[in-house]
Scaffold this motif. Sequence first.
Motif, PDB file in Angstrom:
ATOM      1  N   GLY A 130      13.008  22.576  27.453  1.00 26.17           N
ATOM      2  CA  GLY A 130      11.605  22.474  27.067  1.00 26.17           C
ATOM      3  C   GLY A 130      10.891  21.238  27.566  1.00 26.17           C
ATOM      4  O   GLY A 130       9.660  21.167  27.481  1.00 26.17           O
ATOM      5  N   GLN A 131      11.609  20.261  28.103  1.00 33.00           N
ATOM      6  CA  GLN A 131      10.933  19.057  28.586  1.00 33.00           C
ATOM      7  C   GLN A 131      10.201  19.340  29.898  1.00 33.00           C
ATOM      8  O   GLN A 131      10.581  20.219  30.665  1.00 33.00           O
ATOM      9  CB  GLN A 131      11.932  17.909  28.766  1.00 33.00           C
ATOM     10  N   VAL A 132       9.134  18.571  30.130  1.00 31.48           N
ATOM     11  CA  VAL A 132       8.296  18.719  31.317  1.00 31.48           C
ATOM     12  C   VAL A 132       8.421  17.458  32.159  1.00 31.48           C
ATOM     13  O   VAL A 132       8.209  16.344  31.658  1.00 31.48           O
ATOM     14  CB  VAL A 132       6.818  18.948  30.926  1.00 31.48           C
ATOM     15  N   LEU A 133       8.787  17.625  33.426  1.00 33.38           N
ATOM     16  CA  LEU A 133       8.828  16.509  34.375  1.00 33.38           C
ATOM     17  C   LEU A 133       7.576  16.575  35.235  1.00 33.38           C
ATOM     18  O   LEU A 133       7.223  17.648  35.736  1.00 33.38           O
ATOM     19  CB  LEU A 133      10.069  16.580  35.272  1.00 33.38           C
ATOM     20  N   VAL A 134       6.920  15.431  35.423  1.00 36.40           N
ATOM     21  CA  VAL A 134       5.652  15.395  36.149  1.00 36.40           C
ATOM     22  C   VAL A 134       5.776  14.482  37.353  1.00 36.40           C
ATOM     23  O   VAL A 134       6.144  13.299  37.233  1.00 36.40           O
ATOM     24  CB  VAL A 134       4.500  14.903  35.247  1.00 36.40           C
TER      25      VAL A 134
END
Length: 394
Positions: A130-134
Motif C-alpha cells: 500500500g505504500q506509494v513511492l514518488v
Amino acid sequence: MPADFEDFARVASRSSRSAPPAAPRLTRIAVLGGGADARLIAALSLSENCEVTLFSAYGKELDLMRASSGIALRGAGPVGSYQVDQGAASVALTAELDAAVDGAEAIFLTGPIHKQRTYAMVLADHLSDGQVLVLSPGRSLGAVETAWNLRLGGCTADVTIVEAQGLPFWYRSEGTTLTLSERGFVAAATLPRGRNAAIAGLAHILPNLMEVESVLASGFGDLSAGVEIPALIMGGAGLTSGGIAVPMGGTPLPENENFAALIGPDQMRLIETLAEERRSVARAFGVRGLPDSADWIAQFTGPAKGAGSRPVPDRDAARHMLRDGVIGSLVPLCSAAQLAGIDVPQTRAMIALTGAILDADVAASGRRLETMGITADTIDDARRTFDALTLGGR
C-alpha cells in the motif's frame, strides 16, 4: 509501425491487478534526501499539515537544517519558515532509513538519479503493501528502473510508484532558504498502471500533476534534457541567445535573467530536432499526442519574464542537471530507439558533447532497457519482462 511494437506498448503499460479503491489524501510523508528538492517537498508537506520525516545519510545536510532552525520558503507558494525537530508541527530529521519509512504512506525519492537508485535498492526490505513511492522528476522510465531495482533487492510488497516530471515550483537555493516561482502542469503516471488514487492522494502536495495514461507516456513526454542541455551548453558568439538585448555597458535586469533567456533561435532549432527524434521513438512504442514543440519547451523553461520564470542554475547545479539529463533522459531514448530501429543522431550528439564537457563517460551509467531487465534479444522477452514489472516488481 510494426504490430509487435504496438503489442509491446500495451504490455508495458498494463497492470493485471485492478486499481485499489479511491484513497484519502496521503498525510504521513517520508522524504529521502537532504538536498534542495527534498527540503522543498518536506516544507510543502508540512504546510499541508502532514506528518513529515526527512532522512539523510549526510550529517552536514541535517546539521545545516538544524543550525538554520528549519526551511525557509520565499517568493511564491506557502511562504514561511518551517521548523525541524521541534515536535509535531515540524519536520522530523533522521539518519535512520527504516525509521523514516516505517508507517509512511508516501515516500519521496529525491536527489540525483544515482541516489534514487540507491534508495530503491536499500528500501526493498523496508516497504509494506500500500505504500506509494514518488519520483519527482522521474525523467524517462524512472518508474520502470525503480521497479526493477526493488525487484533485484527482493521487494515483495505491493507498492505503487508515481513517476512525476517535476515539482510545483521552480526554486533557487541559498543555504536553507528556497526562493520559489510557480510552475505549470507536469505529466505523471503510476506503475502499475491505473492506480490514479495515488496521484489524487498527492494533490495537496503536488497540485500541478497532470495524469497521463502510462509511464511510457510520461517517460517519452520527458523533454527535460532536450531543453536543458542545449540551453546550458550551447552559447557564445557563434550562436544567438534569447532574452532582452542589452546595449554595450548595460547590465541585464534581474527579472530578465532566467532560463528562457538562454534559448534563442539557434538553440530552439536544435531543441525542435531533439523533440522530433523523441516523438519518432514514442510513436514506435505506441505513444502519441505529445505536446507541440512550443508548449513542450515551455514546460521546461517557464515564461521569459514575470511570475513562473525558471531561474538560471549555478554551475554546480547545472552540471548535476547535465549529468542526470544524459543518464535519465537521453540514454533511455537511445536505448528505446535502438530496439525500434530508429536513428537519433542529434540525441547521440548531445550525449557525446555532454560527456566531453563533464570529462566523464556519463552515458555508461545511463538507463538502458537491458539494464532494467528488459532484454533486447526478442520482443517476446521484452513483453514478458515488462509484464512482470507492471505487477509491481513481484
